[in-house]
Motif scaffolding. Structure first.
Motif, PDB file in Angstrom:
ATOM      1  N   PRO A 138       0.806  -1.237   0.000  1.00  0.00           N
ATOM      2  CA  PRO A 138       0.000   0.000   0.000  1.00  0.00           C
ATOM      3  C   PRO A 138       0.834   1.281   0.000  1.00  0.00           C
ATOM      4  O   PRO A 138       0.287   2.371  -0.216  1.00  0.00           O
ATOM      5  N   HIS A 139       2.160   1.180   0.243  1.00  0.00           N
ATOM      6  CA  HIS A 139       2.949   2.416   0.349  1.00  0.00           C
ATOM      7  C   HIS A 139       3.916   2.630  -0.812  1.00  0.00           C
ATOM      8  O   HIS A 139       4.864   3.403  -0.692  1.00  0.00           O
ATOM      9  N   LEU A 140       3.642   1.986  -1.946  1.00  0.00           N
ATOM     10  CA  LEU A 140       4.539   2.210  -3.099  1.00  0.00           C
ATOM     11  C   LEU A 140       4.513   3.676  -3.533  1.00  0.00           C
ATOM     12  O   LEU A 140       5.511   4.193  -4.041  1.00  0.00           O
ATOM     13  N   ASP A 141       3.374   4.350  -3.324  1.00  0.00           N
ATOM     14  CA  ASP A 141       3.234   5.729  -3.811  1.00  0.00           C
ATOM     15  C   ASP A 141       3.543   6.785  -2.762  1.00  0.00           C
ATOM     16  O   ASP A 141       3.548   7.974  -3.072  1.00  0.00           O
ATOM     17  N   ASP A 142       3.756   6.367  -1.510  1.00  0.00           N
ATOM     18  CA  ASP A 142       4.085   7.402  -0.517  1.00  0.00           C
ATOM     19  C   ASP A 142       5.234   6.959   0.391  1.00  0.00           C
ATOM     20  O   ASP A 142       5.234   7.219   1.594  1.00  0.00           O
ATOM     21  N   ASP A 143       6.223   6.323  -0.236  1.00  0.00           N
ATOM     22  CA  ASP A 143       7.445   5.958   0.494  1.00  0.00           C
ATOM     23  C   ASP A 143       8.061   7.230   1.081  1.00  0.00           C
ATOM     24  O   ASP A 143       8.337   8.181   0.343  1.00  0.00           O
ATOM     25  N   PRO A 144       8.273   7.287   2.407  1.00  0.00           N
ATOM     26  CA  PRO A 144       8.806   8.530   2.991  1.00  0.00           C
ATOM     27  C   PRO A 144      10.212   8.877   2.520  1.00  0.00           C
ATOM     28  O   PRO A 144      10.653  10.010   2.713  1.00  0.00           O
ATOM     29  N   VAL A 145      10.905   7.905   1.870  1.00  0.00           N
ATOM     30  CA  VAL A 145      12.268   8.210   1.402  1.00  0.00           C
ATOM     31  C   VAL A 145      12.389   8.098  -0.119  1.00  0.00           C
ATOM     32  O   VAL A 145      13.497   8.082  -0.661  1.00  0.00           O
ATOM     33  N   PHE A 146      11.256   8.002  -0.829  1.00  0.00           N
ATOM     34  CA  PHE A 146      11.220   8.124  -2.288  1.00  0.00           C
ATOM     35  C   PHE A 146      12.086   7.087  -3.014  1.00  0.00           C
ATOM     36  O   PHE A 146      12.719   7.390  -4.032  1.00  0.00           O
ATOM     37  N   GLY A 147      12.101   5.852  -2.487  1.00  0.00           N
ATOM     38  CA  GLY A 147      12.993   4.835  -3.049  1.00  0.00           C
ATOM     39  C   GLY A 147      12.396   3.981  -4.155  1.00  0.00           C
ATOM     40  O   GLY A 147      13.113   3.195  -4.773  1.00  0.00           O
ATOM     41  N   VAL A 148      11.085   4.120  -4.429  1.00  0.00           N
ATOM     42  CA  VAL A 148      10.436   3.177  -5.348  1.00  0.00           C
ATOM     43  C   VAL A 148      10.471   3.708  -6.774  1.00  0.00           C
ATOM     44  O   VAL A 148       9.938   4.782  -7.055  1.00  0.00           O
ATOM     45  N   THR A 149      11.107   2.965  -7.673  1.00  0.00           N
ATOM     46  CA  THR A 149      10.976   3.273  -9.099  1.00  0.00           C
ATOM     47  C   THR A 149      10.344   2.052  -9.769  1.00  0.00           C
ATOM     48  O   THR A 149      10.452   0.923  -9.265  1.00  0.00           O
ATOM     49  N   ALA A 150       9.678   2.286 -10.900  1.00  0.00           N
ATOM     50  CA  ALA A 150       8.822   1.249 -11.490  1.00  0.00           C
ATOM     51  C   ALA A 150       9.572  -0.054 -11.756  1.00  0.00           C
ATOM     52  O   ALA A 150       9.023  -1.148 -11.600  1.00  0.00           O
ATOM     53  N   ASN A 151      10.851   0.058 -12.126  1.00  0.00           N
ATOM     54  CA  ASN A 151      11.592  -1.156 -12.489  1.00  0.00           C
ATOM     55  C   ASN A 151      11.966  -2.015 -11.289  1.00  0.00           C
ATOM     56  O   ASN A 151      12.514  -3.097 -11.452  1.00  0.00           O
ATOM     57  N   LEU A 152      11.692  -1.516 -10.104  1.00  0.00           N
ATOM     58  CA  LEU A 152      12.097  -2.262  -8.906  1.00  0.00           C
ATOM     59  C   LEU A 152      10.931  -2.999  -8.260  1.00  0.00           C
ATOM     60  O   LEU A 152      11.039  -3.459  -7.131  1.00  0.00           O
ATOM     61  N   ILE A 153       9.819  -3.116  -8.971  1.00  0.00           N
ATOM     62  CA  ILE A 153       8.709  -3.920  -8.472  1.00  0.00           C
ATOM     63  C   ILE A 153       9.016  -5.365  -8.872  1.00  0.00           C
ATOM     64  O   ILE A 153       9.161  -5.678 -10.056  1.00  0.00           O
ATOM     65  N   GLY A 154       9.126  -6.230  -7.869  1.00  0.00           N
ATOM     66  CA  GLY A 154       9.496  -7.629  -8.144  1.00  0.00           C
ATOM     67  C   GLY A 154       8.281  -8.512  -8.332  1.00  0.00           C
ATOM     68  O   GLY A 154       7.162  -8.154  -7.948  1.00  0.00           O
ATOM     69  N   ASN A 155       8.548  -9.674  -8.883  1.00  0.00           N
ATOM     70  CA  ASN A 155       7.468 -10.634  -9.115  1.00  0.00           C
ATOM     71  C   ASN A 155       7.403 -11.595  -7.916  1.00  0.00           C
ATOM     72  O   ASN A 155       8.040 -12.641  -7.910  1.00  0.00           O
ATOM     73  N   TYR A 156       6.667 -11.188  -6.872  1.00  0.00           N
ATOM     74  CA  TYR A 156       6.498 -12.038  -5.689  1.00  0.00           C
ATOM     75  C   TYR A 156       5.270 -12.912  -5.929  1.00  0.00           C
ATOM     76  O   TYR A 156       4.172 -12.378  -6.107  1.00  0.00           O
ATOM     77  N   THR A 157       5.428 -14.239  -5.939  1.00  0.00           N
ATOM     78  CA  THR A 157       4.263 -15.115  -6.104  1.00  0.00           C
ATOM     79  C   THR A 157       4.102 -15.948  -4.827  1.00  0.00           C
ATOM     80  O   THR A 157       5.039 -16.058  -4.024  1.00  0.00           O
ATOM     81  N   THR A 158       2.920 -16.526  -4.651  1.00  0.00           N
ATOM     82  CA  THR A 158       2.674 -17.340  -3.453  1.00  0.00           C
ATOM     83  C   THR A 158       2.364 -18.767  -3.860  1.00  0.00           C
ATOM     84  O   THR A 158       1.545 -19.003  -4.747  1.00  0.00           O
ATOM     85  N   GLU A 159       3.060 -19.728  -3.222  1.00  0.00           N
ATOM     86  CA  GLU A 159       2.775 -21.155  -3.440  1.00  0.00           C
ATOM     87  C   GLU A 159       1.931 -21.666  -2.277  1.00  0.00           C
ATOM     88  O   GLU A 159       2.132 -21.228  -1.146  1.00  0.00           O
ATOM     89  N   ASN A 160       1.053 -22.619  -2.528  1.00  0.00           N
ATOM     90  CA  ASN A 160       0.251 -23.285  -1.484  1.00  0.00           C
ATOM     91  C   ASN A 160      -0.464 -22.298  -0.566  1.00  0.00           C
ATOM     92  O   ASN A 160      -0.454 -22.454   0.665  1.00  0.00           O
TER      93      ASN A 160
END
Ligand code: BEZ
Ligand code: FE
Length: 291
Positions: free
Chosen positions: A240-262
């Motif tokens: 929920p905080h990708l858009d309001d990171d208090p230290v502005f560290g998120v750039t689009a290319n750094l969104i990872g592919n986290y998947t869930t098994e079971n």
């Protein structure tokens, strides 16, 4: 010569700075003086406000110790760390993974671990995580022997150096890529956590009604002679905080592919696959912000 006017003080200071034999020093401090004096004129800074600034700077120093770096945190919260990072590194184009700020919590000498090992050194809550990484050069060739330094906060919201409940170096480790440029490790799915709010940076964030939670992330520092050191972070896309990171560290290319098994079972596990691209260049370790 006596200073004859408000304008003359700027010129006098600039002349003094230019006496330095160090050209870069003169350039940096000269620009600082020009911008600082302009800032003072633009805002018509009052004497009380200057006293506040002295106190604020002194408190940054007083809040800093071996396990907390308030100066780095203040720079991060002003976006200065991210700006320096983006000016000096790739923007995530195919030839170089985007960099992200180092942050104030990287420590030198994390334990060197075998591929596949766990980052956990004391009981740590959270969904199990398998992270599989690969490292390639800008032509797509795997790079073997890259030291991959990983660190993350515990899902309770603290790095081990902030938390007496965690073992020394919990959730920190250094891996080495194999002949195919691959590494993998086990951990827990990272969770968001608040940046430290006890010092003057916290006062500033509160004054600006800013929220304090960073989006969940893993930190990576990739080091190999012959390649530019890559410092970055990888975030889950549903935070929920990708858009309001208090230290502005998120750039689009750094969104990872986290998947869930079971999902929903005892065996639930999160898997993150991420490919890093390094450029030829100078391998350099940053000065650790804490001990
Ligand atoms: C971090 O991600 O570790 C971090 C970065 C900036 C400020 C506080 C924490
Ligand atoms: Fe972090």
């Amino acid at each position: 010569m006596p200073i004859e006017s408000e304008r003359a003080v700027t010129q006098a200071v600039l002349r003094a700075v230019e006496q330095s034999a160090d050209a870069r020093h003169a350039e940096l401090v000269g620009a600082l003086v020009r911008h600082l004096h302009e800032f003072i004129r633009e805002t018509r800074l009052s004497e009380q406000e200057l006293e506040f600034a002295f106190d604020f700077l002194n408190r940054i120093g007083q809040a800093t110790n071996d396990s907390h770096n308030e100066a780095a945190l203040f720079s991060d919260a002003l976006g200065a760390s991210t700006l320096v990072c983006l000016l000096n590194n790739g923007d995530g184009a195919a030839t170089e993974t985007a960099s992200a700020l180092l942050g104030p919590f990287w420590r030198l000498n994390a334990p060197e671990l075998e591929n596949g090992a766990s980052l956990l050194r004391s009981p740590t809550p959270g969904t199990p995580l398998l992270m599989r990484g690969s490292v390639q050069d800008d032509t797509g060739k795997p790079i073997a022997g890259v030291r991959v330094d990983v660190w993350q906060a515990s899902p309770v919201g603290l790095y081990e150096n902030q938390d007496a409940e965690q073992a020394e170096m919990n959730l920190r480790g250094v891996f080495s890529t194999d002949a195919d440029g691959r590494f993998h490790f086990e951990s827990v799915r990272p969770a968001g956590y608040p940046v430290p709010m006890h010092g003057p940076t916290g006062d500033m964030l509160r004054k600006q009604n800013r929220q304090s939670y960073r989006p969940a992330h893993l930190h990576f520092l990739l080091f190999r002679n012959g390649f530019k050191t890559l410092i970055t972070q990888v975030f889950p896309g549903d935070d929920p905080h990708l858009d309001d990171d208090p230290v502005f560290g998120v750039t689009a290319n750094l969104i990872g592919n986290y998947t869930t098994e079971n999902a929903g079972t005892e065996q639930e596990r999160c898997v993150l696959d991420y490919r890093f691209t390094m450029q030829p260049g100078e391998a350099r370790l940053p000065v650790p912000p804490i001990k």
